[in-house]
Design a protein around this motif. Structure first.
Motif, short mmCIF file in Angstrom:
data_model
loop_
_atom_site.label_atom_id
_atom_site.label_comp_id
_atom_site.label_asym_id
_atom_site.label_seq_id
_atom_site.Cartn_x
_atom_site.Cartn_y
_atom_site.Cartn_z
N PRO A 55 48.44 17.08 59.36
CA PRO A 55 46.80 16.88 59.59
C PRO A 55 45.89 16.88 58.27
N ASN A 56 44.72 15.80 58.05
CA ASN A 56 44.01 15.93 57.18
C ASN A 56 43.38 17.23 56.98
N PRO A 57 43.15 17.82 55.82
CA PRO A 57 42.45 19.05 55.51
C PRO A 57 41.19 18.75 55.99
N ASN A 58 40.44 20.14 56.06
CA ASN A 58 39.13 20.10 56.52
C ASN A 58 38.26 19.90 55.17
N SER A 59 37.11 18.99 55.45
CA SER A 59 36.35 18.35 54.28
C SER A 59 35.93 19.52 53.26
N LEU A 60 35.41 20.89 53.91
CA LEU A 60 34.79 21.53 52.79
C LEU A 60 35.91 22.51 52.02
N GLU A 61 36.99 22.48 52.74
CA GLU A 61 38.29 23.22 52.04
C GLU A 61 38.85 22.20 51.02
N ALA A 62 38.75 20.76 51.41
CA ALA A 62 39.27 19.97 50.29
C ALA A 62 38.35 19.86 49.03
N ILE A 63 36.97 19.89 49.44
CA ILE A 63 36.19 19.93 48.34
C ILE A 63 36.42 21.07 47.29
#
Length: 98
Positions: free
Chosen positions: A33-41
């Motif tokens: 799955p795609n990572p969480n937006s905030l965790e990716a940042i």
């Protein structure tokens, strides 16, 4: 896979076909799955050695940085474009709900 295979040989073709089949099987049965937006940042900031304070310059406002990283504020289209351009985070990761 450790063998020195000659390009365009029967063995190298067989290894290539097997690797394609394995990749397709894994994508179908065990998708990542795609990572969480905030965790990716946060992850990308760490990877690039950029502090959270410097994120304020990317986003434009100091208070927005805190609100975004805490999940209180959503990313705007402008912010998504800047994060994609500067941090090279795929837009599809940044636009998903969090």
């Amino acid at each position: 896979m450790q063998k020195d295979l000659k390009p365009e040989s029967k063995d190298s073709d067989e290894v290539e076909i097997l690797s394609i089949l394995i990749k397709e099987y894994e994508q179908e049965h065990y998708p990542i799955p795609n990572p969480n937006s905030l965790e990716a940042i946060k992850f990308r900031l760490g990877q690039m050695g950029i502090s959270e304070a410097e994120l304020s310059h990317i986003l434009g406002y100091r208070s927005r940085k805190s609100e975004i990283l805490s999940g209180k504020r959503k990313l705007s289209l402008t912010m998504i474009c800047k994060l994609n351009e500067i941090l090279h985070i795929p837009a599809k990761v940044l636009i998903q709900a969090y």
